[in-house]
Write a protein that holds these residues in place. Structure first.
Motif, PDB file in Angstrom:
ATOM      1  N   ARG A 220       8.987  -9.312   3.081  1.00 29.24           N
ATOM      2  CA  ARG A 220       9.468  -9.107   1.697  1.00 29.24           C
ATOM      3  C   ARG A 220       8.924  -8.054   1.113  1.00 29.24           C
ATOM      4  NH1 ARG A 220      12.465 -13.140  -2.060  1.00 29.24           N
ATOM      5  NH2 ARG A 220      13.532 -14.401  -0.679  1.00 29.24           N
ATOM      6  N   GLU A 221       8.917  -6.567   1.666  1.00 25.88           N
ATOM      7  CA  GLU A 221       8.337  -5.610   0.872  1.00 25.88           C
ATOM      8  C   GLU A 221       9.255  -4.550   0.753  1.00 25.88           C
ATOM      9  OE1 GLU A 221       5.236  -4.777   4.017  1.00 25.88           O
ATOM     10  OE2 GLU A 221       4.649  -6.610   4.023  1.00 25.88           O
ATOM     11  N   ARG A 222       8.821  -3.742  -0.188  1.00 29.72           N
ATOM     12  CA  ARG A 222       9.839  -2.559  -0.597  1.00 29.72           C
ATOM     13  C   ARG A 222       9.295  -1.338   0.125  1.00 29.72           C
ATOM     14  NH1 ARG A 222      13.029  -2.001  -4.863  1.00 29.72           N
ATOM     15  NH2 ARG A 222      12.267  -3.892  -5.992  1.00 29.72           N
ATOM     16  N   ALA A 223      10.107  -0.652   0.879  1.00 28.48           N
ATOM     17  CA  ALA A 223       9.851   0.860   1.483  1.00 28.48           C
ATOM     18  C   ALA A 223       9.608   1.728   0.317  1.00 28.48           C
ATOM     19  CB  ALA A 223      11.003   1.104   2.227  1.00 28.48           C
ATOM     20  N   GLN A 224       8.559   2.367   0.291  1.00 28.85           N
ATOM     21  CA  GLN A 224       8.394   3.282  -0.674  1.00 28.85           C
ATOM     22  C   GLN A 224       8.415   4.772  -0.425  1.00 28.85           C
ATOM     23  OE1 GLN A 224       4.459   1.534  -2.201  1.00 28.85           O
ATOM     24  NE2 GLN A 224       5.420   0.435  -3.617  1.00 28.85           N
ATOM     25  N   GLY A 225       7.954   4.983   0.868  1.00 30.93           N
ATOM     26  CA  GLY A 225       8.024   6.382   1.492  1.00 30.93           C
ATOM     27  C   GLY A 225       7.838   6.322   3.068  1.00 30.93           C
ATOM     28  N   PHE A 226       7.488   7.459   3.523  1.00 30.23           N
ATOM     29  CA  PHE A 226       7.248   7.558   5.128  1.00 30.23           C
ATOM     30  C   PHE A 226       5.987   8.499   5.246  1.00 30.23           C
ATOM     31  CE2 PHE A 226      11.702   7.255   3.835  1.00 30.23           C
ATOM     32  CZ  PHE A 226      12.114   6.253   4.606  1.00 30.23           C
ATOM     33  N   ALA A 227       5.372   8.114   6.213  1.00 29.43           N
ATOM     34  CA  ALA A 227       4.254   8.983   6.837  1.00 29.43           C
ATOM     35  C   ALA A 227       5.108   9.639   8.182  1.00 29.43           C
ATOM     36  CB  ALA A 227       3.110   8.329   7.337  1.00 29.43           C
ATOM     37  N   PHE A 228       4.714  11.030   8.188  1.00 25.68           N
ATOM     38  CA  PHE A 228       5.257  11.870   9.070  1.00 25.68           C
ATOM     39  C   PHE A 228       4.492  12.405  10.131  1.00 25.68           C
ATOM     40  CE2 PHE A 228       7.878  12.190   5.437  1.00 25.68           C
ATOM     41  CZ  PHE A 228       8.875  11.892   5.782  1.00 25.68           C
TER      42      PHE A 228
ATOM     43  N   LEU B 138      12.698  -4.692   6.348  1.00 23.83           N
ATOM     44  CA  LEU B 138      12.150  -4.587   4.943  1.00 23.83           C
ATOM     45  C   LEU B 138      13.021  -4.918   3.961  1.00 23.83           C
ATOM     46  CD1 LEU B 138       9.746  -1.391   5.187  1.00 23.83           C
ATOM     47  CD2 LEU B 138       9.172  -4.093   5.819  1.00 23.83           C
ATOM     48  N   ASP B 139      12.768  -6.055   3.005  1.00 22.75           N
ATOM     49  CA  ASP B 139      13.437  -6.007   1.722  1.00 22.75           C
ATOM     50  C   ASP B 139      12.792  -6.947   0.646  1.00 22.75           C
ATOM     51  OD1 ASP B 139      15.842  -6.586  -0.192  1.00 22.75           O
ATOM     52  OD2 ASP B 139      17.128  -6.275   1.294  1.00 22.75           O
ATOM     53  N   PRO B 140      12.444  -6.445  -0.337  1.00 22.89           N
ATOM     54  CA  PRO B 140      11.711  -7.146  -1.418  1.00 22.89           C
ATOM     55  C   PRO B 140      12.463  -8.348  -1.852  1.00 22.89           C
ATOM     56  CG  PRO B 140      12.659  -5.101  -2.457  1.00 22.89           C
ATOM     57  CD  PRO B 140      13.058  -4.935  -0.836  1.00 22.89           C
ATOM     58  N   ALA B 141      13.841  -8.473  -1.606  1.00 23.91           N
ATOM     59  CA  ALA B 141      14.612  -9.565  -1.880  1.00 23.91           C
ATOM     60  C   ALA B 141      14.934 -10.371  -0.588  1.00 23.91           C
ATOM     61  CB  ALA B 141      15.921  -9.131  -2.582  1.00 23.91           C
TER      62      ALA B 141
ATOM     63  N   ALA C 229       6.358   8.391  11.547  1.00 26.95           N
ATOM     64  CA  ALA C 229       5.628   7.853  11.938  1.00 26.95           C
ATOM     65  C   ALA C 229       5.346   6.421  11.504  1.00 26.95           C
ATOM     66  CB  ALA C 229       4.040   8.664  12.161  1.00 26.95           C
ATOM     67  N   ALA C 230       5.484   6.273  10.262  1.00 25.40           N
ATOM     68  CA  ALA C 230       5.475   4.991   9.470  1.00 25.40           C
ATOM     69  C   ALA C 230       6.127   4.692   8.303  1.00 25.40           C
ATOM     70  CB  ALA C 230       3.945   4.812   9.276  1.00 25.40           C
ATOM     71  N   VAL C 231       6.560   3.698   7.888  1.00 25.55           N
ATOM     72  CA  VAL C 231       7.279   3.507   6.423  1.00 25.55           C
ATOM     73  C   VAL C 231       5.989   2.900   5.676  1.00 25.55           C
ATOM     74  CG1 VAL C 231       9.109   2.080   5.435  1.00 25.55           C
ATOM     75  CG2 VAL C 231       9.343   2.923   7.757  1.00 25.55           C
ATOM     76  N   LEU C 232       6.104   3.346   4.551  1.00 28.39           N
ATOM     77  CA  LEU C 232       5.029   3.088   3.538  1.00 28.39           C
ATOM     78  C   LEU C 232       5.581   1.931   2.445  1.00 28.39           C
ATOM     79  CD1 LEU C 232       3.748   6.745   2.709  1.00 28.39           C
ATOM     80  CD2 LEU C 232       2.948   5.259   4.625  1.00 28.39           C
ATOM     81  N   THR C 233       4.774   0.999   2.501  1.00 24.86           N
ATOM     82  CA  THR C 233       5.070  -0.151   1.471  1.00 24.86           C
ATOM     83  C   THR C 233       4.015  -0.605   0.729  1.00 24.86           C
ATOM     84  OG1 THR C 233       4.246  -2.073   2.667  1.00 24.86           O
ATOM     85  CG2 THR C 233       6.519  -1.137   3.501  1.00 24.86           C
ATOM     86  N   SER C 234       4.205  -1.342  -0.307  1.00 23.12           N
ATOM     87  CA  SER C 234       2.951  -1.750  -1.203  1.00 23.12           C
ATOM     88  C   SER C 234       1.970  -2.385  -0.541  1.00 23.12           C
ATOM     89  CB  SER C 234       3.748  -2.532  -2.434  1.00 23.12           C
ATOM     90  OG  SER C 234       4.672  -3.592  -1.770  1.00 23.12           O
TER      91      SER C 234
END
Ligand SMILES: Cc1cc2nc3c(=O)[nH]c(=O)nc-3n(C[C@H](O)[C@H](O)[C@H](O)COP(=O)(O)OP(=O)(O)OC[C@H]3O[C@@H](n4cnc5c(N)ncnc54)[C@H](O)[C@@H]3O)c2cc1C
Length: 421
Positions: A223-231, A35-38, A237-242
């Motif tokens: 091309r996404e920004r990681a914003q947080g996580f689900a546990f 994941l990377d917004p750039a 359990a998951a990476v939260l993105t927009s």
């Protein structure tokens, strides 16, 4: 099949560190989602000096550095600047920086860095060759140049630390220096040559080549920004993105200078800040040195890149949000002209490229590499400061070993997040 082996490994950040982790993970048979917004390699990994210096083991907080700070800060052309508005935020980091400069700690930091950095040229060669970019890696050696006996002598302590860790250093006089690099100003009277070092002729092309190969081999680059996580069940359990959650069997946090808030969400509070740096690059330069040259006093490196002569360096403490101060990059252009009299006094603007980037810096000059304490499937790989390009391959290998449950090739204890409590 273990729990970890089933889903994809999500790597956050496609800088050189994230890309090295992703490449080795993929070789190890893992499905990788980056994941990377750039675009890949467009952060700090874009504009660095390209140095692959296994000898870069001297921590920034070396004893004696602090006494030079007032002089550096007063000199507008000097290698260090601090924006006053940022100082209150920086103070806790500076406090730790000063404490990290104790001689016994510095010896430990240097030993740890040597293990991480020494194999850099060989590892980069193998990585680059595997993605069809072998031409990017040169084992050229590094020339460190001095304008006086006094500055040559002032570097002796740092060099004995290098020698104690197995770095071979040749000391050169004026004539030998002139033979190695005739384009240099005659103001330089002494030099040290470190033959084991090398450089990357185009760091951005290296990152892009790794990313392309990753995708060609079945990896994903989003091309996404990681914003947080689900546990769930005490794990990520998951990476939260927009764009929504991405299920993860494991996560590797390699977002460079932007890693701090995400590390906190994974339960690790780390004193990560940024030492901003600049480069000025001259396309079709009038002089073509055949190897990277570091000016020990002005603290910048001139590197003969594929696309021009790049002068890179300086440290600016101003955080992640303040706009660049392009005067800092123009200073590098002037330094370049002082190093190479063959460069013209005025270079046409269309031949000059200026750049600023964020070194991800820890106060003790050691990156954070290892598992988190709270989540067994969350791994940290950031904070490489001045040596992220050099240290990326070994970091990637170590993270891959950890994900696989193998013992890494180097001792990761000095790099654990827990060292800050
Ligand atoms: C002037 C200068 C000269 C240097 N010279 C050298 C040198 O000669 N040799 C050397 O080894 N090192 C050098 N460095 C340091 C080196 O460039 C860095 O240590 C290295 O690039 C760090 O790599 P990284 O992958 O950790 O970070 P980056 O390259 O910054 O990559 C981090 C990536 O994470 C992404 N990201 C951020 N937030 C998120 C998010 N929330 N979700 C997803 N992605 C995110 C960013 O977009 C970025 O692409 C230099 C640095 C500077 C500034």
């Amino acid at each position: 099949m273990t729990e970890l082996a089933r889903g994809p490994i999500v790597v956050i950040g496609a800088g050189i560190v994230g890309l090295a982790c992703a490449t080795y993970l993929q070789r190890d048979g893992r499905k990788v989602v980056m994941l990377d917004p750039a675009g890949p390699g467009e952060g700090a990994s874009y504009g660095n000096a390209g140095g692959l210096n296994g000898s870069s083991i001297v921590p920034v907080a070396m004893p004696g550095v602090l006494s030079k700070v007032p002089h550096w800060l007063l000199d507008p052309e000097g290698p260090l600047s601090i924006r006053l508005r940022y100082l209150p935020q920086l103070l806790p980091w500076l406090y730790r920086f000063v404490r990290a400069g104790r001689p016994d700690l510095v010896r430990e930091q240097a030993r740890a860095l040597r293990a991480l950095l020494a194999p850099t040229v060989d590892m980069h060669r193998e990585l680059a060759a595997s993605v069809g970019a072998a031409d990017l890696i040169q084992r050229s050696g590094l020339l460190v140049v001095y304008r006086s006996e006094a500055s040559f002598a002032a570097d002796a302590e740092a060099n004995s630390l290098r020698a104690a860790n197995g770095v071979k250093i040749d000391e050169l006089g004026k004539d030998e220096l002139r033979q190695i690099e005739p384009a240099l100003s005659s103001a330089y009277t002494r030099a040290r040559f470190i033959s084991e070092n090398g450089y990357v002729r185009n760091p951005l092309r290296l990152s892009r080549s790794l990313a392309e190969a990753l995708v060609a081999n079945g990896g994903e680059l989003r091309r996404e920004r990681a914003q947080g996580f689900a546990f769930a069940d005490g794990k990520v359990a998951a990476v939260l993105t927009s764009a929504g959650p991405i299920p993860a069997a494991a996560v590797v946090l390699a977002a460079g200078a932007h890693s701090k808030p995400l590390a906190a969400q994974l339960g690790e509070k780390v004193p990560l800040d940024t030492e901003r740096g600049y480069h000025a690059m001259i396309r079709a330069p009038e002089v073509a040195p055949r190897l990277p040259i570091m000016d020990a006093e002005a603290k910048f490196v001139a590197t003969p890149m594929e696309e021009g002569l790049r002068m890179a360096g300086t440290v600016e403490f101003a955080g992640l949000d303040a706009p660049p101060d392009w005067r800092r990059a123009r200073v590098l252009l002037r330094h370049g002209r002082a190093m190479f009299p063959g460069l013209p006094r005025a270079v046409a603007e269309d031949r000059v490229a200026l750049w600023m980037g964020f070194r991800p810096s820890m106060p003790d000059s050691l990156p954070v590499i290892g598992p988190t304490r709270r989540y067994p499937n969350a791994f940290l790989a950031f904070g490489h400061g001045h040596v992220g390009l050099i240290g990326a391959p070994m970091t990637g290998r170590a993270i891959t070993d950890l994900v696989a449950g193998r013992a890494p090739a180097i001792d990761l204890k000095p790099f654990r997040a827990a060292r800050f409590g």
